[in-house]
Design a protein around this motif. Structure first.
Motif, PDB file in Angstrom:
ATOM      1  N   GLN B  50       0.833  -1.205   0.000  1.00  0.00           N
ATOM      2  CA  GLN B  50       0.000   0.000   0.000  1.00  0.00           C
ATOM      3  C   GLN B  50       0.865   1.251   0.000  1.00  0.00           C
ATOM      4  O   GLN B  50       1.974   1.250   0.524  1.00  0.00           O
ATOM      5  CB  GLN B  50      -0.836   0.058   1.278  1.00  0.00           C
ATOM      6  CG  GLN B  50      -1.814  -1.057   1.471  1.00  0.00           C
ATOM      7  CD  GLN B  50      -2.438  -0.945   2.866  1.00  0.00           C
ATOM      8  OE1 GLN B  50      -2.983   0.086   3.237  1.00  0.00           O
ATOM      9  NE2 GLN B  50      -2.336  -2.005   3.640  1.00  0.00           N
ATOM     10  N   ASN B  78      -9.740  14.068   2.825  1.00  0.00           N
ATOM     11  CA  ASN B  78      -9.308  12.773   2.285  1.00  0.00           C
ATOM     12  C   ASN B  78      -9.051  11.797   3.429  1.00  0.00           C
ATOM     13  O   ASN B  78      -7.916  11.396   3.687  1.00  0.00           O
ATOM     14  CB  ASN B  78      -8.014  12.945   1.473  1.00  0.00           C
ATOM     15  CG  ASN B  78      -8.121  14.000   0.398  1.00  0.00           C
ATOM     16  OD1 ASN B  78      -8.530  13.731  -0.723  1.00  0.00           O
ATOM     17  ND2 ASN B  78      -7.758  15.236   0.748  1.00  0.00           N
ATOM     18  N   PRO B  79     -10.123  11.424   4.136  1.00  0.00           N
ATOM     19  CA  PRO B  79      -9.915  10.649   5.374  1.00  0.00           C
ATOM     20  C   PRO B  79      -9.260   9.286   5.149  1.00  0.00           C
ATOM     21  O   PRO B  79      -8.725   8.701   6.083  1.00  0.00           O
ATOM     22  CB  PRO B  79     -11.327  10.496   5.937  1.00  0.00           C
ATOM     23  CG  PRO B  79     -12.263  10.863   4.851  1.00  0.00           C
ATOM     24  CD  PRO B  79     -11.539  11.718   3.875  1.00  0.00           C
ATOM     25  N   GLU B  80      -9.295   8.806   3.900  1.00  0.00           N
ATOM     26  CA  GLU B  80      -8.766   7.443   3.662  1.00  0.00           C
ATOM     27  C   GLU B  80      -7.248   7.409   3.467  1.00  0.00           C
ATOM     28  O   GLU B  80      -6.665   6.341   3.335  1.00  0.00           O
ATOM     29  CB  GLU B  80      -9.481   6.829   2.447  1.00  0.00           C
ATOM     30  CG  GLU B  80      -9.037   7.309   1.074  1.00  0.00           C
ATOM     31  CD  GLU B  80      -9.364   8.776   0.786  1.00  0.00           C
ATOM     32  OE1 GLU B  80      -8.830   9.296  -0.195  1.00  0.00           O
ATOM     33  OE2 GLU B  80     -10.133   9.417   1.541  1.00  0.00           O
ATOM     34  N   PRO B  82      -3.590   6.901   4.123  1.00  0.00           N
ATOM     35  CA  PRO B  82      -2.826   6.276   5.212  1.00  0.00           C
ATOM     36  C   PRO B  82      -1.701   7.219   5.644  1.00  0.00           C
ATOM     37  O   PRO B  82      -0.758   7.453   4.885  1.00  0.00           O
ATOM     38  CB  PRO B  82      -2.262   5.002   4.593  1.00  0.00           C
ATOM     39  CG  PRO B  82      -2.696   5.005   3.162  1.00  0.00           C
ATOM     40  CD  PRO B  82      -3.260   6.325   2.811  1.00  0.00           C
ATOM     41  N   ARG B 164      -3.800   8.232  -6.060  1.00  0.00           N
ATOM     42  CA  ARG B 164      -5.221   8.615  -6.063  1.00  0.00           C
ATOM     43  C   ARG B 164      -5.348  10.133  -6.207  1.00  0.00           C
ATOM     44  O   ARG B 164      -4.412  10.871  -5.917  1.00  0.00           O
ATOM     45  CB  ARG B 164      -5.901   8.133  -4.781  1.00  0.00           C
ATOM     46  CG  ARG B 164      -5.511   8.919  -3.549  1.00  0.00           C
ATOM     47  CD  ARG B 164      -5.922   8.224  -2.288  1.00  0.00           C
ATOM     48  NE  ARG B 164      -4.970   7.178  -1.930  1.00  0.00           N
ATOM     49  CZ  ARG B 164      -5.146   6.338  -0.906  1.00  0.00           C
ATOM     50  NH1 ARG B 164      -6.239   6.379  -0.182  1.00  0.00           N
ATOM     51  NH2 ARG B 164      -4.252   5.433  -0.610  1.00  0.00           N
TER      52      ARG B 164
END
Lengths: 417, 169
Positions: B50, B78-80, B82, B164
């Protein structure tokens, strides 16, 4: 029979006690761990020590332990120390790290001057604190705050210097101008450099004078003499928007700033805190200034040395001391026409204190050799000068406070381990 | 006889120890994990395959707080992403750091603190070419090829790094 057993037991107990005493004594001689009394006050157990010799050859040290600044002395150049005397009877959060340590100066009349930064909150606020002893270190005046703005903001990274004329200078990084700008809704980069001078042996200090706006906010300031009463200071300054290279200037006892110049051209474009102040001394040979610093700029990366002349206003003889990552915190000294530069570097296993010397005022340098090393946490290395030579002043968890004489010929310690 | 005389202080110490432990657990209501010389590998393993972003910071670094505020906004949008935080302050001083993170809404983030006074070794374990300046960011792509940046990260840089599309408004 019973008596024999008893006396054997007694002897064993005595022997064991003696062994324990020996162990305790040897532990006290270096590292703090294993000290007989927990929380005992000593330079080995304390943090971020500074040291200086007085004119009689007595060594004076200051250090921080449990929110107190202490002063202690040694008549055998650091083998044993007197019981530490507390400078601030009321505990306060005295900064105690490599860039921000208490400072100590002893004048010709044996008056002792001590300064430190008091952290007033975790958010970069602090005050510049000063105290003195007029009775040879037996007692200290109540600590005073030297910054005169009465603002709850950053006043940190102080440096202390006594000139030949007896003027006592305090310089520091100050955020009062940042505060003022923020109130007006204007942007302000970094902090400012300020200073104050005492002309009466620390009884009183002048008002605070500004040297420059837009300094880096987290690096110690280096000081060297400039004539009998002025000082030269070297600090990390923000040039343009984000270039954090070094500036140099001369300060006078009446609060003037003169001969401001740029001392390093590294083009370090960074909006960050290097926590890495420079070192500077005046050359006894040429009167020029030897400077050394850390950078990670576009032009230079690593520990650098240069010779700066106020006549030409440019750094000359620029020399890369150590370009390896992990090289840090250089310190300069001159003794007997030889220039000494030591610094700290991590080789993946150990932190080593390396030394190079120059016999021609910084034009050429010897190859580095390792003076000391440790595989545990350690402070920045400092050099303390006496009439008889130079000493490495270095605190580490493994070795405690090390105060050790060295020369250009000192064999590398622990090399080949 | 001798043993009973010795036992009392031991029990007392144990009791004191239990009390202190309980107290420490209450005082340290944060999710800091102790960062030691093996932690960096541990973090990387947990993000195997990832992308992730590593942010190094300290309470003694004004630009770090500017960056954390900036990242708080980015993460809100953009809470996703990492995002792992490592504080280079000693874990013994966790209360102050926890306060900062709480103010910024980072309480739930994966967060580490330096837990070895031999900081040179910890820095080295992350990146041999890092001099210790802060803030310092590392981005790892899906193959864990590493990109680094000293100073406050920018929107452009983040978008360059992440595959992304990030939201900035």
């Amino acid at each position: 029979m019973i008596n024999t057993i008893k006396s054997t037991k007694k002897i064993t107990v005595l022997l064991l006690s003696f062994l324990l005493l020996l162990l305790t004594l040897s532990a006290q001689a270096n590292s703090c761990e294993g000290s007989s009394v927990n929380n005992s006050v000593s330079v080995h157990c304390g943090e971020a020590p500074s040291a200086t010799f007085d004119q009689d050859g007595r060594l004076w040290i200051t250090f921080v332990q449990d929110q107190h600044v202490y002063v202690s002395h040694s008549d055998d150049s650091g083998k044993t120390y007197s019981t530490a005397v507390v400078v601030n009877p009321v505990a306060e959060d005295a900064e105690h790290n490599g860039e921000n340590r208490p400072k100590i100066i002893v004048d010709a009349d044996s008056n002792i001057y001590v300064s430190w930064t008091r952290k007033t909150s975790p958010r970069f606020t602090g005050e510049i604190r000063f105290s003195r002893s007029m009775d040879g270190g037996r007692t200290f005046d109540a600590p005073r705050t030297i910054n005169d703005d009465e603002l709850f903001t950053g006043h940190r990274f102080e440096s202390l210097f006594l000139t030949e004329s007896g003027h006592l200078y305090l310089t520091w990084i100050d955020k009062r101008d940042l505060e003022a700008s923020v109130e007006l809704g204007r942007d302000y980069s970094g902090a400012a450099v300020y200073f104050a001078v005492s002309s009466d042996q620390g009884a009183s200090f002048s008002e605070n004078y500004r040297v420059a706006n837009n300094s880096c906010e987290c690096c110690r300031i280096a000081i060297a003499p400039r004539g009998p009463e002025n000082i030269a200071i070297l600090w990390r300054q923000i040039f343009g928007v984000t270039t954090r290279d070094h500036a140099i200037a001369v300060l006078t006892p009446d609060g003037k700033t003169m001969e401001m110049g740029r001392a390093s051209y590294d083009e370090w474009q960074i909006d960050a805190c290097p926590h890495h102040g420079p070192t500077m001394i005046q050359s006894g040979l040429s009167g020029d200034y030897h400077i050394s610093w850390f950078t990670n700029g576009d032009l230079h990366q690593g520990i650098y040395y240069a010779r700066y002349s106020f006549d030409s206003n440019t750094p000359e003889q620029v020399f890369r001391v150590d370009g390896n990552a992990g090289a840090s915190h250089p310190y300069l000294a001159e003794y007997g026409n030889t220039l000494y530069l030591l610094w700290k570097a991590f080789d993946g296993q150990n932190v080593n204190i390396s030394l190079i010397t120059s016999a021609d005022d910084g034009a050429s340098w010897t190859k580095p050799k390792i003076l000391q090393s440790t595989s545990e946490g350690s402070d920045h290395p400092l050099i303390v000068k006496s009439e008889n030579g130079l000493y490495l002043s270095w605190h580490s968890e493994e070795l405690g406070y090390l105060f050790e004489k060295f020369t250009a010929d000192t064999a590398g310690v622990r090399l080949g381990d | 006889m001798i043993s009973s005389r010795l036992n009392f202080p031991i029990l007392l110490r144990l009791a004191a120890g239990i009390f202190l432990f309980a107290f420490a657990a209450i005082a340290a209501a944060d999710n800091f994990k102790p960062f030691n010389a093996d932690s960096f590998q541990e973090i990387k393993s947990s993000y195997e395959g990832q992308e992730f972003l590593l942010g190094l910071w300290s309470v003694d670094c004004p630009p770090c707080l500017v960056e954390l505020e900036f990242m708080a906004r980015i993460l809100e949008l953009n809470p996703e992403i990492p995002y792992v935080l490592i504080s280079t302050d000693a874990i013994e001083q966790r209360e102050v750091s926890a306060e900062y993170l709480e103010d910024l809404g980072f309480t739930e983030r994966e967060s580490w603190m330096f837990a070895d006074s031999f900081v040179e070794r910890l820095r080295f374990s992350i990146d041999q070419n890092w001099y210790g300046e802060l803030p310092r960011s590392y981005f790892f792509d899906t193959n864990h090829a590493m990109k680094s940046h000293s100073g406050i990260v920018s929107k452009q840089l983040l978008q360059e790094w992440f595959s992304r599309t990030l939201f900035f408004e």
